[in-house]
Scaffold this active site. Structure first.
Site, PDB file in Angstrom:
ATOM      1  CB  THR A 125      -0.847   0.146   1.121  1.00  0.00           C
ATOM      2  OG1 THR A 125      -1.835  -1.164   1.081  1.00  0.00           O
ATOM      3  CG2 THR A 125      -2.055   1.088   1.410  1.00  0.00           C
ATOM      4  CB  SER A 131      -8.762  -0.791  -3.867  1.00  0.00           C
ATOM      5  OG  SER A 131      -9.516  -0.692  -2.364  1.00  0.00           O
ATOM      6  CD1 TRP A 155      -3.124   3.401   5.460  1.00  0.00           C
ATOM      7  CD2 TRP A 155      -3.416   2.818   7.377  1.00  0.00           C
ATOM      8  NE1 TRP A 155      -3.670   4.469   6.031  1.00  0.00           N
ATOM      9  CE2 TRP A 155      -3.747   3.766   7.190  1.00  0.00           C
ATOM     10  CE3 TRP A 155      -3.343   2.182   8.574  1.00  0.00           C
ATOM     11  CZ2 TRP A 155      -4.619   4.447   8.286  1.00  0.00           C
ATOM     12  CZ3 TRP A 155      -3.916   2.597   9.565  1.00  0.00           C
ATOM     13  CH2 TRP A 155      -4.635   3.793   9.428  1.00  0.00           C
ATOM     14  CG  MET A 279     -36.731  -7.779  20.199  1.00  0.00           C
ATOM     15  SD  MET A 279     -36.601  -6.016  20.133  1.00  0.00           S
ATOM     16  CE  MET A 279     -38.199  -5.758  21.273  1.00  0.00           C
ATOM     17  CD  GLU A 362      -4.011  -9.121   4.598  1.00  0.00           C
ATOM     18  OE1 GLU A 362      -3.680  -9.506   3.452  1.00  0.00           O
ATOM     19  OE2 GLU A 362      -2.992  -9.169   5.460  1.00  0.00           O
ATOM     20  CB  ALA A 365     -16.483  -5.446   2.547  1.00  0.00           C
ATOM     21  NE  ARG A 380     -11.039  -8.731 -12.449  1.00  0.00           N
ATOM     22  CZ  ARG A 380     -10.920  -7.544 -12.118  1.00  0.00           C
ATOM     23  NH1 ARG A 380      -9.750  -6.814 -12.538  1.00  0.00           N
ATOM     24  NH2 ARG A 380     -11.461  -7.233 -10.837  1.00  0.00           N
TER      25      ARG A 380
HETATM   26  O1  GRA Z   1      -3.859 -10.901 -18.165  1.00  0.00           O
HETATM   27  P1  GRA Z   1      -2.622 -10.443 -17.356  1.00  0.00           P
HETATM   28  O2  GRA Z   1      -1.421 -11.205 -17.501  1.00  0.00           O
HETATM   29  O3  GRA Z   1      -2.164  -8.959 -17.654  1.00  0.00           O
HETATM   30  O4  GRA Z   1      -2.962 -10.623 -15.658  1.00  0.00           O
HETATM   31  C1  GRA Z   1      -4.114  -9.900 -15.062  1.00  0.00           C
HETATM   32  C2  GRA Z   1      -4.672 -10.687 -14.196  1.00  0.00           C
HETATM   33  O5  GRA Z   1      -4.612 -12.144 -14.867  1.00  0.00           O
HETATM   34  C3  GRA Z   1      -3.228  -8.825 -14.137  1.00  0.00           C
HETATM   35  O6  GRA Z   1      -2.937  -9.660 -13.047  1.00  0.00           O
HETATM   36  C4  GRA Z   1      -3.678 -10.875 -13.000  1.00  0.00           C
HETATM   37  N1  GRA Z   1      -4.442 -11.285 -12.009  1.00  0.00           N
HETATM   38  C5  GRA Z   1      -4.109 -12.168 -10.891  1.00  0.00           C
HETATM   39  N2  GRA Z   1      -3.277 -13.270 -11.239  1.00  0.00           N
HETATM   40  C6  GRA Z   1      -3.069 -14.242 -10.233  1.00  0.00           C
HETATM   41  C7  GRA Z   1      -5.273 -10.733 -11.122  1.00  0.00           C
HETATM   42  N3  GRA Z   1      -5.597 -11.230 -10.029  1.00  0.00           N
HETATM   43  C8  GRA Z   1      -4.884 -12.355  -9.935  1.00  0.00           C
HETATM   44  C9  GRA Z   1      -4.897 -13.248  -9.206  1.00  0.00           C
HETATM   45  N4  GRA Z   1      -5.660 -13.293  -8.036  1.00  0.00           N
HETATM   46  N5  GRA Z   1      -3.998 -14.322  -9.316  1.00  0.00           N
HETATM   47  C10 GRA Z   1      -4.070  -7.484 -13.841  1.00  0.00           C
HETATM   48  O7  GRA Z   1      -5.478  -8.042 -13.383  1.00  0.00           O
HETATM   49  P2  GRA Z   1      -6.526  -6.940 -13.241  1.00  0.00           P
HETATM   50  O8  GRA Z   1      -7.577  -8.026 -12.755  1.00  0.00           O
HETATM   51  O9  GRA Z   1      -6.865  -6.340 -14.457  1.00  0.00           O
HETATM   52  O10 GRA Z   1      -5.977  -6.151 -12.086  1.00  0.00           O
HETATM   53  P3  GRA Z   1      -6.821  -4.840 -11.293  1.00  0.00           P
HETATM   54  O11 GRA Z   1      -8.140  -4.451 -11.831  1.00  0.00           O
HETATM   55  O12 GRA Z   1      -5.746  -3.814 -11.218  1.00  0.00           O
HETATM   56  O13 GRA Z   1      -6.668  -5.444  -9.686  1.00  0.00           O
HETATM   57  C11 GRA Z   1      -7.533  -6.489  -9.411  1.00  0.00           C
HETATM   58  C12 GRA Z   1      -7.823  -6.465  -7.869  1.00  0.00           C
HETATM   59  C13 GRA Z   1      -8.665  -4.979  -7.577  1.00  0.00           C
HETATM   60  C14 GRA Z   1      -8.590  -7.415  -7.487  1.00  0.00           C
HETATM   61  C15 GRA Z   1      -6.540  -6.153  -7.143  1.00  0.00           C
HETATM   62  O14 GRA Z   1      -5.962  -4.685  -7.127  1.00  0.00           O
HETATM   63  C16 GRA Z   1      -6.724  -6.271  -5.337  1.00  0.00           C
HETATM   64  O15 GRA Z   1      -6.792  -7.118  -5.178  1.00  0.00           O
HETATM   65  N6  GRA Z   1      -6.867  -5.129  -4.901  1.00  0.00           N
HETATM   66  C17 GRA Z   1      -6.737  -5.102  -3.359  1.00  0.00           C
HETATM   67  C18 GRA Z   1      -5.503  -4.784  -2.871  1.00  0.00           C
HETATM   68  C19 GRA Z   1      -5.326  -5.309  -1.406  1.00  0.00           C
HETATM   69  O16 GRA Z   1      -5.954  -6.399  -1.138  1.00  0.00           O
HETATM   70  N7  GRA Z   1      -4.345  -4.840  -0.504  1.00  0.00           N
HETATM   71  C20 GRA Z   1      -4.217  -5.351   0.775  1.00  0.00           C
HETATM   72  C21 GRA Z   1      -3.083  -4.549   1.375  1.00  0.00           C
HETATM   73  S1  GRA Z   1      -2.263  -5.470   2.392  1.00  0.00           S
HETATM   74  C22 GRA Z   1      -2.889  -5.234   3.888  1.00  0.00           C
HETATM   75  O17 GRA Z   1      -4.111  -4.921   4.014  1.00  0.00           O
HETATM   76  C23 GRA Z   1      -2.177  -5.825   5.051  1.00  0.00           C
HETATM   77  C24 GRA Z   1      -3.002  -5.687   6.368  1.00  0.00           C
HETATM   78  C25 GRA Z   1      -2.439  -6.471   7.409  1.00  0.00           C
HETATM   79  C26 GRA Z   1      -3.401  -7.566   8.381  1.00  0.00           C
HETATM   80  O18 GRA Z   1      -3.981  -6.854   9.011  1.00  0.00           O
HETATM   81  O19 GRA Z   1      -3.302  -8.619   8.094  1.00  0.00           O
END
Ligand code: GRA
Length: 384
Positions: A125, A131, A155, A279, A362, A365, A380
């Site tokens: 991040t 996101s 973060w 309730m 992570e 929602a 997708r």
């Molecule tokens: O076709 P390609 O070769 O270009 O590949 C695409 C796709 O196939 C490319 O990435 C690939 N891809 C994956 N490959 C393997 C996408 N998802 C996967 C996967 N699961 N496995 C681009 O894909 P896309 O779908 O066009 O990408 P996007 O729209 O930019 O992003 C998708 C998405 C929104 C789901 C992603 O960016 C995402 O998951 N965002 C959320 C970020 C997140 O979870 N951050 C968390 C930070 S860490 C944290 O919170 C720590 C907290 C600590 C704690 O408390 O535990």
């Protein structure tokens, strides 16, 4: 289909519960109040093998599997939600290196992370990339035998206490998400600094901070996987840490349900236990059902992982639902406790504060719903 935990998993559950109740519970309120990171407890978790559950034995793991990861994390979070973050900070990088690192990297990093000799973290991040992971700006430029890292992260759990970090950065911004790479960075080397973030609503005993990279030289040998594989590696890492995060949510939801049942059986109003009012029963019933359903979804996702089958969809479903469940359960617990739930004298207010993180971290929602809905609509595929 067998809904019982086998003997090995029951033994792991027992060990995690005993650790949480005997070693975490006595100081949980003090640790929360004083925002104390308990490195000693994290190291004890390392000694007990908690961080090795999804790591092969040759790298100091126990290889007990992803369902055991769910079981352990639930037990920890039931007593202190802050401590379950340590599971992800150690296991996220360690498991990623096992999956994508070379043999030398596995030997160099994984055992020390699994035993918690090194406190670790991962850094995705940035101020303008939450996101939207691909919007990150941190750059790694190859110069001779090392990469020069520049940029900042925010973060980041464990930022100010970590010895090593798995850092994601662009090696080739022109290529968009295909230009991101993953690196292991020594947090004590020149060019790395950190700063704690402002006080949070909850998860107080889990440190959160910013990381700054100023011409930080990272040896070429610390590139995990190939250049440009970082986005894929990052998604794979998050797919695992989301499972444990969901298990944390179920642990806190269980704490809310247990506390609510106990209080509803003690508190008397209008001449009867409040548990006898319908309730209150409505809330208790929904807490029981939702907690059960969330746990089963987590076990399903964990089982798929243990079987080596695709599981992004099932993991997102479980993580999303567990986050909703803990928000609902902590809300109910506060209502059932009334004014006492609002008081710092009882743990319910801590459950409530800690519960709020699970719809954010992570992958929020909304991100989980996006993954689930786009898969259902055929836009997708989640499992690829
Ligand atoms: O076709 P390609 O070769 O270009 O590949 C695409 C796709 O196939 C490319 O990435 C690939 N891809 C994956 N490959 C393997 C996408 N998802 C996967 C996967 N699961 N496995 C681009 O894909 P896309 O779908 O066009 O990408 P996007 O729209 O930019 O992003 C998708 C998405 C929104 C789901 C992603 O960016 C995402 O998951 N965002 C959320 C970020 C997140 O979870 N951050 C968390 C930070 S860490 C944290 O919170 C720590 C907290 C600590 C704690 O408390 O535990």
């Amino acid at each position: 289909m067998d809904f019982d935990l086998n003997e090995e998993l029951q033994a792991i559950q027992h060990a995690a519960r005993e650790f949480a109740e005997k070693e975490v519970a006595p100081t949980v309120d003090k640790d929360d109040r004083e925002h104390r990171f308990r490195k000693d407890l994290v190291q004890k978790m390392g000694e007990l093998g908690f961080f090795g559950c999804v790591i092969p034995e040759e790298y100091e793991g126990t290889n007990s599997g992803f369902v055991s990861l769910v079981v352990i994390t639930e037990e920890l979070a039931r007593i202190h939600s802050s401590l379950r973050v340590a599971m992800n900070m150690q296991i996220g990088p360690a498991r990623t290196i096992v999956e994508y690192g070379n043999e030398e990297q596995k030997k160099r990093f994984v055992p020390k992370i699994v035993t918690a000799e090194w406190i670790s973290c991962f850094a995705i991040t940035e101020p303008d990339a939450g996101s939207d992971v691909a919007a990150m700006r941190t750059r790694a430029t190859l110069e001779g035998d090392h990469y020069v890292l520049n940029g900042s992260k925010t973060w980041i759990s464990n930022a100010q206490v970590a010895d090593v970090a798995l850092v994601y950065a662009y090696t080739d911004p022109e290529k968009k998400h295909r230009g991101i790479s993953a690196f292991m960075v020594d947090m004590h080397q020149p060019g790395v600094s950190s700063k704690p973030l402002a006080e949070k609503l909850g998860a107080n005993a889990s440190p959160t901070g910013e990381l700054f990279f100023d011409n930080c030289k990272v040896p070429k040998e610390n590139l995990i996987g190939k250049e440009g594989e970082g986005f894929k590696i990052c998604m794979a890492e998050l797919n695992h840490t989301r499972l444990s995060c969901g298990a944390g949510a179920v642990g806190v939801a269980r704490a809310c349900r247990e506390a609510s049942v106990s209080y509803a059986n003690q508190r008397v109003q209008f001449g009867q236990k409040i548990g006898e009012f319908q309730m209150i029963q409505d809330m208790i019933a929904q807490m029981v059902v939702q907690e059960d359903a969330a746990r089963l979804l987590l076990y399903r996702a964990g089982t798929l992982k243990d079987q080596g089958r695709p599981n992004n969809l099932e993991t997102s479903i479980a993580k999303y639902y567990a986050g909703e469940v803990v928000a609902y359960s902590s809300d109910c617990a506060l209502k059932i406790y009334g004014a006492y739930g609002y008081s710092k004298e009882y743990p319910v207010e801590r459950y409530f504060r800690d519960s709020r993180s699970y719809q954010i971290v992570e992958g929020s929602a909304n991100i989980q719903k996006l993954i689930i809905a786009q898969d259902a609509l055929g836009y997708r595929k989640a499992n690829r």
